[in-house]
Enzyme design. Sequence first.
Site, PDB file in Angstrom:
ATOM      1  N   LYS A 115       0.816  -1.218   0.000  1.00 23.90           N
ATOM      2  CA  LYS A 115       0.000   0.000   0.000  1.00 23.90           C
ATOM      3  C   LYS A 115       0.845   1.261   0.000  1.00 23.90           C
ATOM      4  O   LYS A 115       0.470   2.262  -0.609  1.00 23.90           O
ATOM      5  CB  LYS A 115      -0.948   0.008   1.211  1.00 23.90           C
ATOM      6  CG  LYS A 115      -2.091  -0.966   1.033  1.00 23.90           C
ATOM      7  CD  LYS A 115      -3.253  -0.646   1.955  1.00 23.90           C
ATOM      8  CE  LYS A 115      -4.420  -1.576   1.676  1.00 23.90           C
ATOM      9  NZ  LYS A 115      -5.425  -1.566   2.729  1.00 23.90           N
ATOM     10  N   LYS A 207      -5.184  -9.616  -7.056  1.00 20.92           N
ATOM     11  CA  LYS A 207      -6.370  -9.729  -6.204  1.00 20.92           C
ATOM     12  C   LYS A 207      -7.475  -8.772  -6.669  1.00 20.92           C
ATOM     13  O   LYS A 207      -7.174  -7.648  -7.067  1.00 20.92           O
ATOM     14  CB  LYS A 207      -5.910  -9.355  -4.784  1.00 20.92           C
ATOM     15  CG  LYS A 207      -6.840  -9.691  -3.677  1.00 20.92           C
ATOM     16  CD  LYS A 207      -6.211  -9.315  -2.341  1.00 20.92           C
ATOM     17  CE  LYS A 207      -6.143  -7.809  -2.166  1.00 20.92           C
ATOM     18  NZ  LYS A 207      -5.745  -7.350  -0.838  1.00 20.92           N
ATOM     19  N   LYS A 210     -10.837  -3.042  -4.185  1.00 15.42           N
ATOM     20  CA  LYS A 210     -11.673  -1.836  -4.231  1.00 15.42           C
ATOM     21  C   LYS A 210     -10.984  -0.731  -5.014  1.00 15.42           C
ATOM     22  O   LYS A 210     -11.632   0.138  -5.582  1.00 15.42           O
ATOM     23  CB  LYS A 210     -11.901  -1.304  -2.806  1.00 15.42           C
ATOM     24  CG  LYS A 210     -12.764  -2.177  -1.927  1.00 15.42           C
ATOM     25  CD  LYS A 210     -12.715  -1.660  -0.482  1.00 15.42           C
ATOM     26  CE  LYS A 210     -13.427  -2.578   0.485  1.00 15.42           C
ATOM     27  NZ  LYS A 210     -12.991  -2.428   1.869  1.00 15.42           N
TER      28      LYS A 210
END
Length: 345
Positions: A115, A207, A210
């Site tokens: 992230k 993956k 969102k």
Amino acid sequence: MARFKERVFSGVQPTGNLHLGNYLGAIKRFVELQEKYECIYCVVDLHAITVAQDPVELTHNIREVTAAFIACGIDPKKQIIFNQSQVQEHAELAWIFNCIARIGWLNRMTQFKEKAGKDRENASIGLYAYPVLMAADILAYRATHVPVGEDQKQHLELARDIAQKFNSDFSERIKALGHGETFFPMTEPLISGPATRVMSLRDGTKKMSKSDASDYSRINLTDVADEIAQKIRKARTDSEPLPSDEKALEVRAEADNLVGIYAALANKTKTAVLAQFAGAQFSKFKEELTALSVEKLGPIGSEMKRLMQDTKYIDSVLANGSARARAIAAPILKSVREIVGFVQS
Ligand code: TYM
């Protein structure tokens, strides 16, 4: 473990675009577990602000995750549904755990590395300490079981390490105060079924997420039938027909993903799905997958939209859930303060 009351805790971030991965990896399992356990399901708004959020969107997204929980079938009367920021014990326990967890442990967290990316110096301290807050979420209720998707496994291992270090650092005190040998349980992750890691529809090695820039990479819980159909039609596949055994899927990431999605939606194993579709072309399989997805997700999306019209009701669910959550966490935190040695009146 037997000493601790069995209790399920899990959380979902209100960061928009709730998708099929969130549903199959987590929320669908939350619904199943409520039959057997006392469950606490949290909209983790404190986690969401570890990256910048627009306040108006954040409010909307908190209500939307709440609506999704209810629309998927969690009963807010029986189980606790609440948002994290309304129960201050989470933040307080997180601070205490910040002083228990080691920097070396957090440096190993792969999700932070992903992230934060290249600009790590500019990531918030909250993003770095995120897994510590997660441990506090779980342990503020001394939860014994945590259903999550595969991507959260490392964070749950950290929660166990924190619980263990707290138990051992304060072992004398825990015993002296009459809590027995250990104060926090060794929480069990519940990661199972055919869809613990749902992949992007555009790239079977990534993956479903969102934050993917392409909306075609995921099926959102609020997508209407046409959108679902179009996304499945465009989903990447290879040119071979479906195999008859699961082993053959190991080298076919996209095929494996679609079979896993079908299996999870149909409550079947991948083996059973392959028995049904062995030798079929993807065009045929995709038609069936679309029909099943629309049948299962359509009613959830419409119920979410209906609930979102009634924000008063949603907010009352969160207020009620928060009061019930606080009633469980407050005495646990009182004991923690006592164990640590704080003076409290
Ligand atoms: P979050 O909001 O990213 O995701 C919510 C849940 O959905 C699962 N999930 C997936 N499962 C399968 N395939 C996917 N592609 C996929 N994407 C997401 C996640 O594993 C998760 O179970 N840190 C957590 C929220 C959290 C939490 C907690 C969870 C905060 N405190 C305490 C458990 C216990 C998160 O960011 O989830």
